[in-house]
Design a protein around this motif. Structure first.
Motif, PDB file in Angstrom:
ATOM      1  N   THR A  71       0.838  -1.207   0.000  1.00 36.42           N
ATOM      2  CA  THR A  71       0.000   0.000   0.000  1.00 36.42           C
ATOM      3  C   THR A  71       0.870   1.254   0.000  1.00 36.42           C
ATOM      4  O   THR A  71       1.781   1.388   0.824  1.00 36.42           O
ATOM      5  N   VAL A  72       0.562   2.180  -0.923  1.00 39.07           N
ATOM      6  CA  VAL A  72       1.332   3.432  -1.012  1.00 39.07           C
ATOM      7  C   VAL A  72       0.530   4.636  -0.541  1.00 39.07           C
ATOM      8  O   VAL A  72       1.104   5.668  -0.186  1.00 39.07           O
ATOM      9  N   LEU A  73      -0.811   4.535  -0.546  1.00 39.52           N
ATOM     10  CA  LEU A  73      -1.684   5.612  -0.092  1.00 39.52           C
ATOM     11  C   LEU A  73      -2.970   5.002   0.446  1.00 39.52           C
ATOM     12  O   LEU A  73      -3.403   3.940  -0.016  1.00 39.52           O
ATOM     13  N   ALA A  74      -3.596   5.688   1.398  1.00 35.30           N
ATOM     14  CA  ALA A  74      -4.954   5.357   1.816  1.00 35.30           C
ATOM     15  C   ALA A  74      -5.779   6.640   1.747  1.00 35.30           C
ATOM     16  O   ALA A  74      -5.238   7.745   1.885  1.00 35.30           O
ATOM     17  N   LEU A  75      -7.074   6.489   1.523  1.00 34.30           N
ATOM     18  CA  LEU A  75      -7.930   7.659   1.340  1.00 34.30           C
ATOM     19  C   LEU A  75      -9.217   7.502   2.135  1.00 34.30           C
ATOM     20  O   LEU A  75      -9.824   6.429   2.151  1.00 34.30           O
ATOM     21  N   VAL A  76      -9.621   8.588   2.791  1.00 34.61           N
ATOM     22  CA  VAL A  76     -10.957   8.699   3.363  1.00 34.61           C
ATOM     23  C   VAL A  76     -11.600   9.965   2.804  1.00 34.61           C
ATOM     24  O   VAL A  76     -10.912  10.911   2.420  1.00 34.61           O
TER      25      VAL A  76
END
Length: 356
Positions: free
Chosen positions: A140-145
């Motif tokens: 995983t390189v990014l997570a988004l909410v």
């Protein structure tokens, strides 16, 4: 096209819209203590990170340092830049489901695999730190909410965002917080997440600020090295914004109290009407009442595919979004922020269709 081919009239009531009520330049001019002199704006390139005046206005809106702000062509370019810079063979980005469909499409365009954390109807579609973290893996390189959330209107509170950002930091994963509907809340107001460590905020003038035609957004990132790369990427993507649009946006942001108050009034009144219609339709429709933003995401209790219902509504003058656009075919998305008048008539059409 043959001359006899049926051409339906455009729907009279567009509740597919996810924005707030419209503004004209004349309307905006009336907000300031002195008239906004658009004729004095120099027409050339703006700086790639945005003019100082606009960045200061955006920073004041989010309560951060203006140097953290990079202006973009809408929140879509903001998201695309971040995905581009994170692109990594075999990498993935963690996204909510349901969500704005372009998130996954843009991730794939930048060769990132979209992984999803499912928002649960039984939990009123809340985004939680645990659900996000369960979807994260070593690639995983990014997570988004996204809060307030499109399409459900759920809100992730600041404490939950801070806890998630901290735990992601330990894994070397930045957290993107999409705040395009901030600060429109119907419960407890939430401060922007832009000053939380390991958070990159994206937002724009289109949703809560109701000025979609300006096509302006921004990234807020406290990390100077990453921000330098963001500015460089923006220089290649679209070079700069229009200085005319930047000047209008800065003026609107300086008068954001009035802009946001109008949205709050319109959206709150219209949401009360939506609540009444859904209450009357008990046994047919259910929903998780939105806690923020300008959209609701009801579902049919009998789990029918609602596309046919949405098409019939369009034929009689009311436009809403079928839920299969969000991989939830028994739902539909209904906007309640854009229509500043005649919303009661739109609701009458919906009531009649639900009784049919």
């Amino acid at each position: 096209m043959a001359s006899h081919e049926f051409r339906p009239n455009p729907p009279r009531y567009n509740l597919a819209s996810s924005t707030g009520p419209s503004w004209s330049l004349r309307d905006l001019q009336a907000l300031g203590e002195s008239r906004f002199a658009i004729e004095d704006v120099a027409i050339g390139y703006a700086p790639p990170d945005g003019g100082r005046e606009l960045r200061e206005a955006i920073a004041a809106h989010h309560g951060v340092d203006p140097d953290w702000v990079v202006v973009t062509t809408g929140a879509s370019e903001a998201c695309s830049i971040l995905l581009c810079l994170a692109s990594n063979a075999g990498g993935n980005v963690v996204l909510p489901a349901p969500a704005f469909p372009a998130f996954a499409a843009m991730a794939q365009a930048w060769q990132l695999e979209p992984l999803f954390y499912q928002l649960q109807r039984a939990q009123n579609y809340r985004q939680t730190a645990n659900a996000v973290l369960e979807a994260v893996n070593p690639a995983t390189v990014l997570a988004l909410v996204n809060t307030p959330h499109n399409p459900t209107g759920s809100v992730m509170d600041r404490a939950e965002i801070a806890a998630l950002a901290d735990r992601l930091a330990a894994r070397g994963v930045p957290l993107i917080v999409d705040e395009v509907y901030h600060p429109l809340y119907f419960g407890d107001p939430q401060p922007s997440a832009a000053d939380i460590g390991n958070v990159i905020v994206i937002s724009d003038m289109s949703k809560a600020l109701s000025l979609a035609g300006l096509r302006l957004g921004w990234i807020i990132d406290a990390n100077p090295a990453r921000r330098k790369r963001i500015i460089d990427a923006r220089s290649y993507f679209t070079i700069s914004s229009s200085p005319i649009n930047e000047a209008i946006a800065a003026f609107a942001l300086r008068n954001r109290g009035a802009v946001l108050a109008r949205l709050q009034d319109v959206a709150s009144a219209n949401l009360a009407q939506v609540k009444g219609v859904i209450s009357e339709a008990a046994g047919i429709l259910s929903w998780a009442e939105p806690q923020g933003g300008t959209i609701a995401f009801p579902w049919f209790d009998d789990s029918r595919n609602c596309r046919g219902f949405c098409e019939r509504l369009a034929e009689i003058g009311l436009l809403i979004v079928p839920g299969d656009c969000f991989d939830r075919p028994d739902h539909f998305r209904l906007g309640f922020g854009a229509l500043a008048g005649d919303f009661d008539q739109a609701m009458d059409i919906l009531r009649s269709a639900l009784r049919a």
